[in-house]
Design a protein around this motif. Structure first.
Motif, PDB file in Angstrom:
ATOM      1  N   ASP A 101       3.187  12.788   4.898  1.00 55.58           N
ATOM      2  CA  ASP A 101       3.301  12.103   6.187  1.00 55.58           C
ATOM      3  C   ASP A 101       3.806  10.673   6.009  1.00 55.58           C
ATOM      4  O   ASP A 101       4.690  10.211   6.730  1.00 55.58           O
ATOM      5  CB  ASP A 101       1.948  12.082   6.900  1.00 55.58           C
ATOM      6  N   VAL A 102       3.211   9.978   5.029  1.00 59.76           N
ATOM      7  CA  VAL A 102       3.621   8.595   4.783  1.00 59.76           C
ATOM      8  C   VAL A 102       5.081   8.553   4.330  1.00 59.76           C
ATOM      9  O   VAL A 102       5.875   7.725   4.783  1.00 59.76           O
ATOM     10  CB  VAL A 102       2.698   7.940   3.737  1.00 59.76           C
ATOM     11  N   SER A 103       5.457   9.473   3.431  1.00 58.69           N
ATOM     12  CA  SER A 103       6.826   9.496   2.923  1.00 58.69           C
ATOM     13  C   SER A 103       7.818   9.812   4.028  1.00 58.69           C
ATOM     14  O   SER A 103       8.942   9.301   4.032  1.00 58.69           O
ATOM     15  CB  SER A 103       6.947  10.537   1.799  1.00 58.69           C
ATOM     16  N   ALA A 104       7.404  10.673   4.974  1.00 50.86           N
ATOM     17  CA  ALA A 104       8.302  11.049   6.069  1.00 50.86           C
ATOM     18  C   ALA A 104       8.637   9.860   6.960  1.00 50.86           C
ATOM     19  O   ALA A 104       9.701   9.837   7.594  1.00 50.86           O
ATOM     20  CB  ALA A 104       7.676  12.169   6.893  1.00 50.86           C
ATOM     21  N   ILE A 105       7.753   8.879   7.052  1.00 48.15           N
ATOM     22  CA  ILE A 105       8.036   7.666   7.818  1.00 48.15           C
ATOM     23  C   ILE A 105       8.697   6.618   6.930  1.00 48.15           C
ATOM     24  O   ILE A 105       9.572   5.866   7.373  1.00 48.15           O
ATOM     25  CB  ILE A 105       6.738   7.109   8.444  1.00 48.15           C
ATOM     26  N   ALA A 106       8.315   6.569   5.645  1.00 50.94           N
ATOM     27  CA  ALA A 106       8.876   5.569   4.735  1.00 50.94           C
ATOM     28  C   ALA A 106      10.384   5.748   4.567  1.00 50.94           C
ATOM     29  O   ALA A 106      11.136   4.764   4.490  1.00 50.94           O
ATOM     30  CB  ALA A 106       8.183   5.652   3.377  1.00 50.94           C
ATOM     31  N   ALA A 107      10.853   6.991   4.510  1.00 50.98           N
ATOM     32  CA  ALA A 107      12.275   7.232   4.269  1.00 50.98           C
ATOM     33  C   ALA A 107      13.153   6.711   5.405  1.00 50.98           C
ATOM     34  O   ALA A 107      14.097   5.933   5.157  1.00 50.98           O
ATOM     35  CB  ALA A 107      12.514   8.717   4.011  1.00 50.98           C
ATOM     36  N   PRO A 108      12.917   7.070   6.679  1.00 49.84           N
ATOM     37  CA  PRO A 108      13.763   6.499   7.735  1.00 49.84           C
ATOM     38  C   PRO A 108      13.568   4.998   7.900  1.00 49.84           C
ATOM     39  O   PRO A 108      14.508   4.290   8.273  1.00 49.84           O
ATOM     40  CB  PRO A 108      13.331   7.257   8.993  1.00 49.84           C
ATOM     41  N   ALA A 109      12.360   4.506   7.611  1.00 53.18           N
ATOM     42  CA  ALA A 109      12.154   3.055   7.686  1.00 53.18           C
ATOM     43  C   ALA A 109      13.014   2.346   6.644  1.00 53.18           C
ATOM     44  O   ALA A 109      13.571   1.265   6.905  1.00 53.18           O
ATOM     45  CB  ALA A 109      10.676   2.730   7.470  1.00 53.18           C
ATOM     46  N   THR A 110      13.138   2.940   5.453  1.00 49.69           N
ATOM     47  CA  THR A 110      13.987   2.349   4.415  1.00 49.69           C
ATOM     48  C   THR A 110      15.447   2.397   4.830  1.00 49.69           C
ATOM     49  O   THR A 110      16.211   1.447   4.606  1.00 49.69           O
ATOM     50  CB  THR A 110      13.788   3.093   3.089  1.00 49.69           C
ATOM     51  N   ARG A 111      15.861   3.497   5.446  1.00 48.88           N
ATOM     52  CA  ARG A 111      17.252   3.584   5.909  1.00 48.88           C
ATOM     53  C   ARG A 111      17.531   2.511   6.967  1.00 48.88           C
ATOM     54  O   ARG A 111      18.619   1.918   6.993  1.00 48.88           O
ATOM     55  CB  ARG A 111      17.536   4.971   6.492  1.00 48.88           C
ATOM     56  N   LEU A 112      16.558   2.262   7.814  1.00 51.67           N
ATOM     57  CA  LEU A 112      16.719   1.206   8.820  1.00 51.67           C
ATOM     58  C   LEU A 112      16.823  -0.159   8.143  1.00 51.67           C
ATOM     59  O   LEU A 112      17.615  -1.007   8.549  1.00 51.67           O
ATOM     60  CB  LEU A 112      15.537   1.243   9.794  1.00 51.67           C
ATOM     61  N   ALA A 113      16.026  -0.370   7.080  1.00 54.72           N
ATOM     62  CA  ALA A 113      16.079  -1.637   6.343  1.00 54.72           C
ATOM     63  C   ALA A 113      17.430  -1.805   5.646  1.00 54.72           C
ATOM     64  O   ALA A 113      18.010  -2.907   5.638  1.00 54.72           O
ATOM     65  CB  ALA A 113      14.940  -1.684   5.322  1.00 54.72           C
ATOM     66  N   ILE A 114      17.956  -0.737   5.053  1.00 52.46           N
ATOM     67  CA  ILE A 114      19.260  -0.808   4.375  1.00 52.46           C
ATOM     68  C   ILE A 114      20.347  -1.149   5.384  1.00 52.46           C
ATOM     69  O   ILE A 114      21.204  -2.016   5.140  1.00 52.46           O
ATOM     70  CB  ILE A 114      19.565   0.529   3.676  1.00 52.46           C
ATOM     71  N   ASP A 115      20.330  -0.471   6.514  1.00 48.86           N
ATOM     72  CA  ASP A 115      21.317  -0.726   7.559  1.00 48.86           C
ATOM     73  C   ASP A 115      21.269  -2.183   8.003  1.00 48.86           C
ATOM     74  O   ASP A 115      22.309  -2.818   8.227  1.00 48.86           O
ATOM     75  CB  ASP A 115      21.037   0.201   8.741  1.00 48.86           C
ATOM     76  N   THR A 116      20.060  -2.720   8.106  1.00 50.10           N
ATOM     77  CA  THR A 116      19.888  -4.110   8.545  1.00 50.10           C
ATOM     78  C   THR A 116      20.359  -5.080   7.469  1.00 50.10           C
ATOM     79  O   THR A 116      21.029  -6.084   7.770  1.00 50.10           O
ATOM     80  CB  THR A 116      18.413  -4.371   8.900  1.00 50.10           C
ATOM     81  N   GLY A 165       0.815  -1.207   0.000  1.00 44.12           N
ATOM     82  CA  GLY A 165       0.000   0.000   0.000  1.00 44.12           C
ATOM     83  C   GLY A 165       0.846   1.252   0.000  1.00 44.12           C
ATOM     84  O   GLY A 165       1.950   1.275  -0.543  1.00 44.12           O
ATOM     85  N   SER A 166       0.347   2.299   0.644  1.00 45.25           N
ATOM     86  CA  SER A 166       1.033   3.588   0.591  1.00 45.25           C
ATOM     87  C   SER A 166       2.445   3.510   1.156  1.00 45.25           C
ATOM     88  O   SER A 166       3.383   4.046   0.575  1.00 45.25           O
ATOM     89  CB  SER A 166       0.219   4.642   1.332  1.00 45.25           C
ATOM     90  N   LEU A 167       2.616   2.843   2.279  1.00 48.65           N
ATOM     91  CA  LEU A 167       3.935   2.724   2.884  1.00 48.65           C
ATOM     92  C   LEU A 167       4.804   1.719   2.141  1.00 48.65           C
ATOM     93  O   LEU A 167       5.944   2.010   1.754  1.00 48.65           O
ATOM     94  CB  LEU A 167       3.803   2.334   4.354  1.00 48.65           C
ATOM     95  N   GLY A 168       4.268   0.522   1.898  1.00 43.55           N
ATOM     96  CA  GLY A 168       5.060  -0.535   1.277  1.00 43.55           C
ATOM     97  C   GLY A 168       5.513  -0.188  -0.123  1.00 43.55           C
ATOM     98  O   GLY A 168       6.648  -0.512  -0.522  1.00 43.55           O
ATOM     99  N   SER A 169       4.661   0.488  -0.904  1.00 42.36           N
ATOM    100  CA  SER A 169       5.042   0.826  -2.273  1.00 42.36           C
ATOM    101  C   SER A 169       6.222   1.795  -2.288  1.00 42.36           C
ATOM    102  O   SER A 169       7.128   1.691  -3.132  1.00 42.36           O
ATOM    103  CB  SER A 169       3.855   1.449  -3.014  1.00 42.36           C
TER     104      SER A 169
END
Length: 566
Positions: free
Chosen positions: A482-497, A304-308
């Motif tokens: 709002d969704v993008s503002a959370i998606a970006a740090p979540a992606t950075r956390l995923a990359i780090d992991t 959805g909005s976040l996952g895409s």
């Protein structure tokens, strides 16, 4: 600041100063004659003037913009429609002078542009029949150069090498893909020679090629003295291009001459010149530390909005292998927040996101599962979903669904899991990750978030399907930002992991991020790391004696033996 409309009414003192200084320039300059000072049909102030070059008289207009003095005036030829100078924006267009939008200051005056116009023209026309060169301090960008070009050929460094090595008298043919967008046609030469023998461009994603039109292309090198084709009419082009090797089936004709690349697009009734876009600098934009991402597989649960958004960002930084799980459809209302658009309305979100990823980066592989994790699916379908996710290097949960979260916690003993939530009304969100053996169980991590909110005496603002909540009489709904503002740090956390950085860039594994003022967040972008307890020791599996182990393995081998004999 005063209104930009009719600046001379707002600032009559500046109007007086401009007029007086132009008159002073004319009084001390034999080459300048001032004409009428007037307002034109758009109520912009204009000053007519003539420049005497000694052997030639040239008439101009100095035109003040509405935003003067914060933007520079322009100097145009008054009558002449041909190109007056090498420093001019097209025939009859504005002169490119020493004072321009990129170096203008409100302290500059209109008389300085008049002086600059004279300096330019006198430098380029020193005497009858002579041409002089005036150095340019203004380099056009590629975007400026191609503004009026309807057809463009995108080069890359590998194609440039092939062009450079092509000798005279050995034309090569191949295929080009054309992307038709708005008023432009953008060409990519995808292969040269039979089966791409001389060149095969794998950087253009296969799905992009399939969506576009294919055209035949011929490339030939000619002598430096050869006359290039004339594009006045198609008939004239055919007559002048055929001696250079052009054939009727060639829809794109590339002529290499003395370091230049000249490209023609041949239509049924006319011919178009194609602008060549030079190769980009061969610089890695994500850094070499991202290269391991090419070998990673990510399971995206929820498209959805976040996952895409997260999936698209991961593809852009190098991930090329995805398992996409979502049974939902993409409908018109989803356009507001999803990374998809109206071209995807009516499709399953997982399928549409898969195609988008394949358009972002060549070589992307997607295993699309149009299923709901934890939904009413058959046991066989559920088993297939679990099997696909079990082979991932990381699972991203973008569902904010406790049922899905509970199922994914089963993987967390051996596969890292990252998840995120958008809080109701877009007031903020949460990002988290679980690495086997490094964080406590996922249910304890979620409990830590609930406890943190409880300590703040604020209910967890978990969102409904529309990310909405009411504050008094106002309904707040999270928007795309709002969704993008959370998606970006979540992606950075995923990359780090995924990169398994040691030490991690993220000292904590859970963060609450504020986006809007509310009872919890005093101001936007405040971030609260959540402290977690140490993970409990891993319980050891009951050990078997050697005899017991041998007995169980014998039973397993016996089953394989019976299968082979069946």
């Amino acid at each position: 600041m005063a209104s930009h409309d009719w600046w001379y009414f707002d600032d009559p003192a500046r109007f007086k100063l401009e007029r007086e200084e132009l008159n002073e320039l004319a009084a001390r300059s034999e080459w300048l004659t001032l004409g009428e000072l007037r307002v034109n049909g758009n109520l912009r102030l204009e000053q007519e003037f003539e420049v005497n070059l000694g052997h030639r008289q040239v008439a101009f207009i100095l035109r003040y913009p509405d935003s003067f003095p914060f933007s520079p005036p322009s100097v145009f030829p008054r009558d002449e429609q041909y190109r007056l100078s090498g420093h001019q924006y097209g025939p009859g267009g504005e002169l490119c002078l020493e004072y321009r939008a990129d170096n203008w200051s409100p302290e500059f005056k209109g008389w300085q542009l008049v002086q600059s116009a004279y300096n330019l023209l006198s430098g380029e026309n020193p005497a009858p029949g002579e041409r002089g060169e005036v150095p340019s301090a203004h380099a056009l960008t590629e975007g400026q150069r191609t503004r009026t070009s309807a057809s463009r050929l995108v080069m890359n460094s590998n194609l440039a090498v092939v062009f450079e090595a092509l000798p005279e008298g050995f034309p090569i043919t191949g295929d080009a893909y054309v992307n038709i967008r708005s008023q432009n046609r953008v060409f990519f030469i995808t292969s040269l020679g039979e089966a791409g023998r001389f060149y095969n461009d794998e950087s253009v994603p296969a799905l992009i090629r399939e969506d576009g039109l294919q055209r035949t292309v011929r490339i030939t090198r000619v002598d430096a003295a050869a006359m290039l084709p004339d594009t006045e009419t198609r008939e004239v082009f055919v007559a002048t291009a055929a001696p250079l090797g052009w054939q009727p089936e060639d829809q794109l004709f590339v002529v290499l001459q003395d370091g230049e690349i000249v490209v023609y697009r041949v239509y049924d009734t006319w011919v178009d010149n194609v602008t060549v876009l030079p190769p980009e600098p061969n610089v890695a934009r994500s850094g070499h530390d991202h290269e391991p991402l090419n070998a990673k597989r990510v399971g995206m649960v929820g498209c959805g909005s976040l996952g895409s958004k997260v999936a698209a960002m991961l593809a852009r930084v190098g991930v090329v292998d995805f398992v996409l799980v979502d049974d939902d459809l993409f409908l018109p209302g989803n356009v507001e927040r999803n990374d998809l658009d109206w071209r995807d309305v009516g499709l399953h979100k997982a399928s549409a996101v898969g195609e988008k990823l394949q358009r972002i980066r060549t070589g992307v592989k997607t295993n699309v599962l149009r299923r709901q994790l934890g939904g009413q699916e058959s046991s066989t379908a559920s088993e297939g979903t679990m099997a696909a996710l079990s082979h991932c290097d990381l699972i991203f949960d973008a569902t904010a669904n406790p049922v899905a979260a509970n199922i994914l916690s089963q993987f967390a003993t051996r596969i890292p899991v990252v998840w995120a939530e958008i809080y109701a009304g877009g007031v903020g969100g949460m990002i988290a990750r679980h690495r086997p053996g490094k964080e406590p169980p996922m249910d304890l991590m979620r409990r830590a978030v609930d406890n943190w909110f409880r300590e703040k005496d604020v209910p967890v603002p978990r969102a409904d399907v529309d990310y909405g909540q009411r504050q008094g009489d106002v309904t707040m709904i999270a928007d795309d930002a709002d969704v993008s503002a959370i998606a970006a740090p979540a992606t950075r956390l995923a990359i780090d992991t995924l990169l398994a950085r040691e030490p991690s860039y993220f000292p904590n594994s859970m963060y609450i991020i504020g986006l809007s003022p509310c009872p919890l967040f005093e101001q936007p972008f405040v971030t609260y790391p959540i402290d977690l307890p140490e993970p409990p020791p891993v319980a050891e599996a009951p050990a078997l004696s050697d005899d017991e182990r041998r007995e169980e393995l014998t039973r397993i081998v016996d089953m394989f033996q019976r299968l082979r004999n069946a």
